[in-house]
Design an enzyme around this catalytic site. Structure first.
Site, PDB file in Angstrom:
ATOM      1  N   HIS A  17      78.837   8.132  49.551  1.00  0.00           N
ATOM      2  CA  HIS A  17      79.200   7.799  50.932  1.00  0.00           C
ATOM      3  C   HIS A  17      79.903   6.441  50.983  1.00  0.00           C
ATOM      4  O   HIS A  17      80.907   6.276  51.678  1.00  0.00           O
ATOM      5  CB  HIS A  17      77.951   7.713  51.824  1.00  0.00           C
ATOM      6  CG  HIS A  17      77.262   9.012  52.071  1.00  0.00           C
ATOM      7  ND1 HIS A  17      75.919   9.175  51.828  1.00  0.00           N
ATOM      8  CD2 HIS A  17      77.712  10.193  52.556  1.00  0.00           C
ATOM      9  CE1 HIS A  17      75.559  10.407  52.161  1.00  0.00           C
ATOM     10  NE2 HIS A  17      76.639  11.056  52.583  1.00  0.00           N
ATOM     11  N   LYS A  41      67.616  19.097  62.368  1.00  0.00           N
ATOM     12  CA  LYS A  41      67.211  18.777  60.995  1.00  0.00           C
ATOM     13  C   LYS A  41      65.918  17.977  61.010  1.00  0.00           C
ATOM     14  O   LYS A  41      65.547  17.374  62.009  1.00  0.00           O
ATOM     15  CB  LYS A  41      68.312  17.960  60.299  1.00  0.00           C
ATOM     16  CG  LYS A  41      69.549  18.766  59.964  1.00  0.00           C
ATOM     17  CD  LYS A  41      70.492  17.946  59.105  1.00  0.00           C
ATOM     18  CE  LYS A  41      71.667  18.786  58.643  1.00  0.00           C
ATOM     19  NZ  LYS A  41      72.534  18.030  57.745  1.00  0.00           N
ATOM     20  N   ARG A  90      83.687  16.805  48.208  1.00  0.00           N
ATOM     21  CA  ARG A  90      83.207  16.720  46.828  1.00  0.00           C
ATOM     22  C   ARG A  90      83.788  17.822  45.969  1.00  0.00           C
ATOM     23  O   ARG A  90      84.054  17.625  44.798  1.00  0.00           O
ATOM     24  CB  ARG A  90      81.680  16.815  46.791  1.00  0.00           C
ATOM     25  CG  ARG A  90      80.981  15.604  47.343  1.00  0.00           C
ATOM     26  CD  ARG A  90      79.510  15.845  47.383  1.00  0.00           C
ATOM     27  NE  ARG A  90      79.263  16.971  48.274  1.00  0.00           N
ATOM     28  CZ  ARG A  90      78.135  17.210  48.888  1.00  0.00           C
ATOM     29  NH1 ARG A  90      77.107  16.435  48.693  1.00  0.00           N
ATOM     30  NH2 ARG A  90      77.997  18.239  49.694  1.00  0.00           N
ATOM     31  N   SER A 128      72.942  13.529  49.363  1.00  0.00           N
ATOM     32  CA  SER A 128      71.671  12.973  49.830  1.00  0.00           C
ATOM     33  C   SER A 128      70.507  13.876  49.432  1.00  0.00           C
ATOM     34  O   SER A 128      69.423  13.392  49.092  1.00  0.00           O
ATOM     35  CB  SER A 128      71.705  12.808  51.350  1.00  0.00           C
ATOM     36  OG  SER A 128      72.660  11.853  51.719  1.00  0.00           O
TER      37      SER A 128
END
Length: 168
Positions: A17, A41, A90, A128
């Site tokens: 990040h 979440k 990514r 993460s």
């Protein structure tokens, strides 16, 4: 002055990040790192904790600010007069979801463009989720996160383990 928004949950913020933040800050006048408060979440850190961790990580980058938000990212960007949405990629699998989001955001708010930044190869595997998984099982996460984040993650998991087994 061009303002960009880099949204995410950042639970926790990783060196991947931070790579995107530093690179996006170089090519935008102002970068707002927007921490999503997503009630759907179950994050490890509260939104306030994530904001504080990010502020500490970004304190040396003059044109970066950190805020939290909920709701649609494009609405947040509009309120902050941002013209650019920054998204990190990514892998090719990220692109499918990200292009759909970018096109939806553009349909909702045509004045905001999405800027994709490919994650540096050094961090292309990192997420993460991976950091949390490694930390949960006691692995060293120092190569993935900054020292303040490593400390916070380890402390959080120590509390979780203590609640599960108060005898330890």
């Amino acid at each position: 002055m061009a303002t960009a928004v880099y949204p995410g949950s950042f639970d926790p913020v990783t060196k991947g990040h931070l790579d995107i933040i530093k690179r996006a800050a170089k090519i935008n006048d102002h970068l707002i790192v927007a921490v999503l408060n997503n009630s759907a979440k179950n994050p490890l850190f509260t939104v306030e904790e994530r904001v504080e961790l990010l502020k500490e990580c970004c304190k040396g980058i003059q044109n970066v600010s950190v805020e939290n938000f909920d709701g649609l990212t494009v609405e947040f960007a509009k309120k902050r007069h941002a013209s650019v949405m920054v998204r990190g990629l990514r892998a090719v699998t990220d692109f499918e979801n990200e292009i759909q989001l970018a096109q939806t955001n553009h349909a909702l708010m045509p004045g905001i463009e999405t800027m994709f930044l490919a994650t540096s190869i050094k961090w292309s595997y990192l997420s993460s989720t991976i950091v949390k998984e490694a930390a949960y099982y006691g692995s060293d996460i120092s190569k993935f996160v900054t020292p303040n984040v490593e400390k916070a993650v380890n402390e959080k998991y120590a509390l979780i383990r203590q609640k599960k087994d108060p005898e330890t």
